[in-house]
Motif scaffolding. Structure first.
Motif, PDB file in Angstrom:
ATOM      1  N   ARG A  77       0.800  -1.378  -0.238  1.00 19.90           N
ATOM      2  CA  ARG A  77       0.150  -0.701  -0.213  1.00 19.90           C
ATOM      3  C   ARG A  77       0.503   1.064  -0.004  1.00 19.90           C
ATOM      4  NH1 ARG A  77      -2.999   2.608   4.300  1.00 19.90           N
ATOM      5  NH2 ARG A  77      -4.466   3.649   3.747  1.00 19.90           N
ATOM      6  N   GLY A  78       0.272   2.030  -0.860  1.00 17.32           N
ATOM      7  CA  GLY A  78       1.644   3.507  -1.052  1.00 17.32           C
ATOM      8  C   GLY A  78       1.399   3.675  -0.135  1.00 17.32           C
ATOM      9  N   GLY A  80       1.474   3.366   3.124  1.00 21.44           N
ATOM     10  CA  GLY A  80       2.418   2.803   4.061  1.00 21.44           C
ATOM     11  C   GLY A  80       0.750   1.471   4.199  1.00 21.44           C
ATOM     12  N   ARG A  81       1.438   0.259   5.516  1.00 25.94           N
ATOM     13  CA  ARG A  81       0.016  -0.823   5.505  1.00 25.94           C
ATOM     14  C   ARG A  81      -0.727   0.039   6.486  1.00 25.94           C
ATOM     15  NH1 ARG A  81       4.292  -5.192   5.589  1.00 25.94           N
ATOM     16  NH2 ARG A  81       4.304  -5.526   3.129  1.00 25.94           N
ATOM     17  N   GLU A  82      -2.160  -0.369   6.553  1.00 24.39           N
ATOM     18  CA  GLU A  82      -2.739  -0.365   7.590  1.00 24.39           C
ATOM     19  C   GLU A  82      -2.630  -0.109   8.626  1.00 24.39           C
ATOM     20  OE1 GLU A  82      -6.623  -1.753   6.693  1.00 24.39           O
ATOM     21  OE2 GLU A  82      -7.006  -1.405   4.307  1.00 24.39           O
ATOM     22  N   GLU A  83      -2.455  -1.306   8.748  1.00 23.93           N
ATOM     23  CA  GLU A  83      -1.447  -1.584  10.554  1.00 23.93           C
ATOM     24  C   GLU A  83      -0.342  -0.197  10.447  1.00 23.93           C
ATOM     25  OE1 GLU A  83      -1.965  -3.346   8.163  1.00 23.93           O
ATOM     26  OE2 GLU A  83       0.099  -4.635   8.078  1.00 23.93           O
ATOM     27  N   LEU A  84       0.172   0.250   8.951  1.00 22.15           N
ATOM     28  CA  LEU A  84       1.727   0.886  10.270  1.00 22.15           C
ATOM     29  C   LEU A  84       0.864   2.143  10.306  1.00 22.15           C
ATOM     30  CD1 LEU A  84       4.729   2.161   9.950  1.00 22.15           C
ATOM     31  CD2 LEU A  84       3.955   2.042   7.833  1.00 22.15           C
ATOM     32  N   CYS A  85      -0.332   2.773   9.112  1.00 21.52           N
ATOM     33  CA  CYS A  85      -0.677   4.052   9.407  1.00 21.52           C
ATOM     34  C   CYS A  85      -1.756   4.461  10.246  1.00 21.52           C
ATOM     35  CB  CYS A  85      -1.834   4.753   8.266  1.00 21.52           C
ATOM     36  SG  CYS A  85      -0.601   4.429   7.238  1.00 21.52           S
ATOM     37  N   THR A  86      -2.064   3.666  11.348  1.00 19.05           N
ATOM     38  CA  THR A  86      -3.318   3.367  12.530  1.00 19.05           C
ATOM     39  C   THR A  86      -2.202   3.529  13.544  1.00 19.05           C
ATOM     40  OG1 THR A  86      -4.418   1.486  11.500  1.00 19.05           O
ATOM     41  CG2 THR A  86      -4.418   1.833  14.002  1.00 19.05           C
ATOM     42  N   ALA A  87      -1.348   2.722  13.441  1.00 19.09           N
ATOM     43  CA  ALA A  87       0.288   2.832  14.619  1.00 19.09           C
ATOM     44  C   ALA A  87       0.535   4.215  15.140  1.00 19.09           C
ATOM     45  CB  ALA A  87       1.196   1.698  14.812  1.00 19.09           C
ATOM     46  N   TRP A  88       1.038   4.839  13.545  1.00 16.51           N
ATOM     47  CA  TRP A  88       0.805   6.253  14.267  1.00 16.51           C
ATOM     48  C   TRP A  88      -0.463   7.166  14.037  1.00 16.51           C
ATOM     49  CZ3 TRP A  88       5.481   8.514  14.878  1.00 16.51           C
ATOM     50  CH2 TRP A  88       6.924   7.387  15.048  1.00 16.51           C
ATOM     51  N   GLU A 103      -6.315   6.820   8.023  1.00 13.45           N
ATOM     52  CA  GLU A 103      -6.849   7.364   6.905  1.00 13.45           C
ATOM     53  C   GLU A 103      -5.888   8.945   6.337  1.00 13.45           C
ATOM     54  OE1 GLU A 103      -9.257   7.125   7.792  1.00 13.45           O
ATOM     55  OE2 GLU A 103      -9.836   4.588   7.619  1.00 13.45           O
ATOM     56  N   GLY A 104      -5.988   9.613   7.397  1.00 16.01           N
ATOM     57  CA  GLY A 104      -5.264  10.856   7.841  1.00 16.01           C
ATOM     58  C   GLY A 104      -3.701  11.141   7.798  1.00 16.01           C
ATOM     59  N   ILE A 105      -3.028   9.178   6.812  1.00 20.66           N
ATOM     60  CA  ILE A 105      -1.171   9.330   7.753  1.00 20.66           C
ATOM     61  C   ILE A 105      -0.687   8.682   6.352  1.00 20.66           C
ATOM     62  CG2 ILE A 105       0.793   8.013   8.610  1.00 20.66           C
ATOM     63  CD1 ILE A 105      -0.533   9.455  11.189  1.00 20.66           C
ATOM     64  N   ILE A 106       0.326   9.098   6.471  1.00 23.00           N
ATOM     65  CA  ILE A 106       0.787   8.680   5.435  1.00 23.00           C
ATOM     66  C   ILE A 106       2.721   8.463   5.312  1.00 23.00           C
ATOM     67  CG2 ILE A 106       1.678   9.528   1.894  1.00 23.00           C
ATOM     68  CD1 ILE A 106      -1.854   8.975   2.461  1.00 23.00           C
ATOM     69  N   ASN A 275       2.184   7.404  -7.139  1.00 25.57           N
ATOM     70  CA  ASN A 275       3.002   7.830  -8.206  1.00 25.57           C
ATOM     71  C   ASN A 275       4.363   8.230  -8.186  1.00 25.57           C
ATOM     72  OD1 ASN A 275       0.397   7.172 -10.587  1.00 25.57           O
ATOM     73  ND2 ASN A 275      -0.367   8.741  -8.529  1.00 25.57           N
ATOM     74  N   THR A 276       5.462   8.714  -7.377  1.00 23.90           N
ATOM     75  CA  THR A 276       6.829   8.301  -7.396  1.00 23.90           C
ATOM     76  C   THR A 276       6.965   7.823  -7.021  1.00 23.90           C
ATOM     77  OG1 THR A 276       5.672   9.650  -5.147  1.00 23.90           O
ATOM     78  CG2 THR A 276       5.797  11.317  -7.439  1.00 23.90           C
ATOM     79  N   CYS A 277       7.588   7.569  -5.963  1.00 28.34           N
ATOM     80  CA  CYS A 277       7.925   6.418  -5.029  1.00 28.34           C
ATOM     81  C   CYS A 277       7.769   5.427  -4.544  1.00 28.34           C
ATOM     82  CB  CYS A 277       8.580   6.662  -3.625  1.00 28.34           C
ATOM     83  SG  CYS A 277       8.045   7.045  -1.899  1.00 28.34           S
ATOM     84  N   SER A 278       6.396   5.582  -4.685  1.00 30.66           N
ATOM     85  CA  SER A 278       5.203   4.027  -4.510  1.00 30.66           C
ATOM     86  C   SER A 278       4.829   3.834  -2.491  1.00 30.66           C
ATOM     87  CB  SER A 278       5.986   3.102  -5.106  1.00 30.66           C
ATOM     88  OG  SER A 278       5.814   2.750  -5.840  1.00 30.66           O
ATOM     89  N   HIS A 279       6.655   3.713  -2.427  1.00 30.91           N
ATOM     90  CA  HIS A 279       5.531   3.866  -0.451  1.00 30.91           C
ATOM     91  C   HIS A 279       7.747   3.515  -0.374  1.00 30.91           C
ATOM     92  CE1 HIS A 279       6.397  -0.966  -1.598  1.00 30.91           C
ATOM     93  NE2 HIS A 279       5.273  -0.015  -2.481  1.00 30.91           N
ATOM     94  N   ILE A 280       7.639   3.946   1.384  1.00 33.88           N
ATOM     95  CA  ILE A 280       8.522   3.452   1.789  1.00 33.88           C
ATOM     96  C   ILE A 280       9.192   1.924   1.268  1.00 33.88           C
ATOM     97  CG2 ILE A 280       8.898   4.933   3.502  1.00 33.88           C
ATOM     98  CD1 ILE A 280       8.403   2.651   5.780  1.00 33.88           C
ATOM     99  N   PRO A 281      10.244   1.055   1.531  1.00 32.93           N
ATOM    100  CA  PRO A 281      10.981  -0.015   1.512  1.00 32.93           C
ATOM    101  C   PRO A 281       9.815  -1.184   3.059  1.00 32.93           C
ATOM    102  CG  PRO A 281      12.253   0.913   1.381  1.00 32.93           C
ATOM    103  CD  PRO A 281      11.822   1.932   2.008  1.00 32.93           C
ATOM    104  N   SER A 282       9.386  -2.367   1.703  1.00 32.84           N
ATOM    105  CA  SER A 282       8.525  -2.213   2.389  1.00 32.84           C
ATOM    106  C   SER A 282       8.939  -3.571   3.915  1.00 32.84           C
ATOM    107  CB  SER A 282       7.584  -4.249   1.305  1.00 32.84           C
ATOM    108  OG  SER A 282       7.342  -3.825   0.300  1.00 32.84           O
TER     109      SER A 282
END
Ligand code: PLP
Length: 396
Positions: A77-78, A80-88, A103-106, A275-282
């Protein structure tokens, strides 16, 4: 090469009109502290580094190693995974009362990238952006990069707190954004709750965006309560919050940052990143998630910083021609060098050549004239040796 010449000559930007004159923007960039941050020759003591002198906590490194070993090496997920965004999001809600949705976290490649997204959202061509000076040079450079104009409002020494009246005076029809960075790099100032609330009220009155760079909020050394602008009534909908574990968890090289905003804005930024870096390394995602949940090592680091801060301030007090401001947060000390008879740039050049100590002169930053920035993120030995060398050199 011919291609590069053609690109430099190109009058219209290649980024869909958001940067209509790329060469000009690049030429205006001055490179911030870079000239004084490059690794010095052997034998020079560096009091310049803006990063913790600790290793990343082991459990966090191990989470990444385990993910890598288990084959977590594919697109995901671009945002960041849902559990990662939820944690932050949970961390920002519970720690700083920022009402951000999951959903407000990238999760971005470093806070720097999150800041760039924030400037891309808030700043249109020729908009004026208020920066509380002296400020971290990257803020000014990114404003220019997106076509905006930095407007520096000086925060007076020795406290380097902002004057609300001066900010008000600087606001024009063209002002779109104000940047807050508290605790501040380079000044170490931690803005009071009243100052934060007053800035949010000004932003509401003039319909401004606030970009709040909160990378140092865990590193506050006095009893100031940190009030996030996004937690103030009316602040959340206009605030783009930037944070991350780089400084708190000694993770500068991991390149993990966090952008937090109202969900509709985060959705746009999610597309920008996707559309640019996609996401941080999985395989970094489980580690970045753990960082949002585990702040235990930050407590240990804090104790170290408090000790090192005392050590540096006590040693600086022994040097009559230097006058250090009391840092309230982050890990930097502003030192007024004017009583030595030198400007800060001359001081830094001569300190490097004659005392073999690397420091950062702030003459080139509006509001930083006459000051150098020292970092106490370094080890005790480095602090002791560096300040002793400055003392003997200045005594000559
Ligand atoms: C004020 C401020 N914001 C952001 C950053 C960058 O953080 P990151 O390494 O996560 O990009 C720094 C690093 O020096 C900083 O001082």
């Amino acid at each position: 090469s011919r291609q590069i010449d053609a690109w430099i000559a190109c009058p219209v930007g290649a980024m869909g009109g958001t940067m209509p004159d790329i060469p000009d923007h690049l030429i205006r960039l001055k490179g911030g502290f870079k000239a004084f941050l490059s690794p010095p020759p052997e034998g020079v003591v560096r009091l310049t580094v803006g990063e913790p002198g600790f290793d990343t906590p082991k459990n966090i490194s191990e989470a990444a190693s385990a993910a890598l070993a288990s084959g977590d090496t594919h697109y995901t997920r671009g945002e960041g995974r849902e559990e990662l965004c939820t944690a932050w999001a949970s961390h920002l809600r519970s720690r700083w009362k920022i009402p951000v949705e999951d959903e407000g976290i990238i999760v971005t490649p470093g806070a720097k990238q999150a800041l760039l997204y924030a400037f891309m959202v808030a700043v249109q061509e020729n908009d004026e952006v208020i920066l509380l000076a002296p400020c971290w040079p990257t803020h000014a450079e990114q404003v220019e990069l997106v076509g905006g104009k930095p407007v520096f409002v000086r925060c007076e020494a020795p406290s380097f707190h902002p004057s609300i009246a001066m900010i008000r005076e600087a606001i024009t029809e063209k002002t779109s954004t104000i940047v807050i960075n508290s605790p501040n790099n380079p000044t170490g100032a931690v803005y009071t709750p009243d100052e934060m609330i007053a800035i949010v009220e000004l932003a509401i009155e003039h319909d401004l965006w606030i970009i709040s760079d909160e990378i140092y909020t865990e590193l506050i050394w006095n009893d100031t309560e940190y009030v996030a602008p996004a937690s103030v009534l009316g602040g959340f909908e206009r605030t783009l919050t930037v944070t991350g574990p780089s400084k708190t968890h000694a993770m500068t090289g991991w390149r993990v940052g966090v952008f937090a905003a109202p969900t509709p804005i985060a959705k746009v930024v999610g597309r920008l990143q996707g559309n640019t870096c996609s996401h941080i390394p999985s395989f970094l995602m489980p580690a970045a998630e753990l960082a949002a949940k585990d702040w235990s090592s930050v407590e240990k680091f804090r104790e170290e910083y408090i000790r090192r801060r005392e050590l540096m301030l006590a040693m600086l007090q022994q040097i009559p021609s230097l006058s250090a401001s009391e840092p309230e947060g982050a890990f930097y000390v502003m030192v007024d060098v004017r009583q030595t008879g030198m400007d800060a740039t001359t001081f830094a050049k001569r300190a490097m050549e004659e005392a073999l100590v690397q420091v950062i002169p702030l003459d080139s930053l509006p509001g930083g004239e006459g000051y150098i920035r020292l970092s106490y993120a370094a080890d005790d030995d480095v602090i002791r040796e560096g300040i002793q060398r400055l003392q003997s050199w200045l005594a000559q």
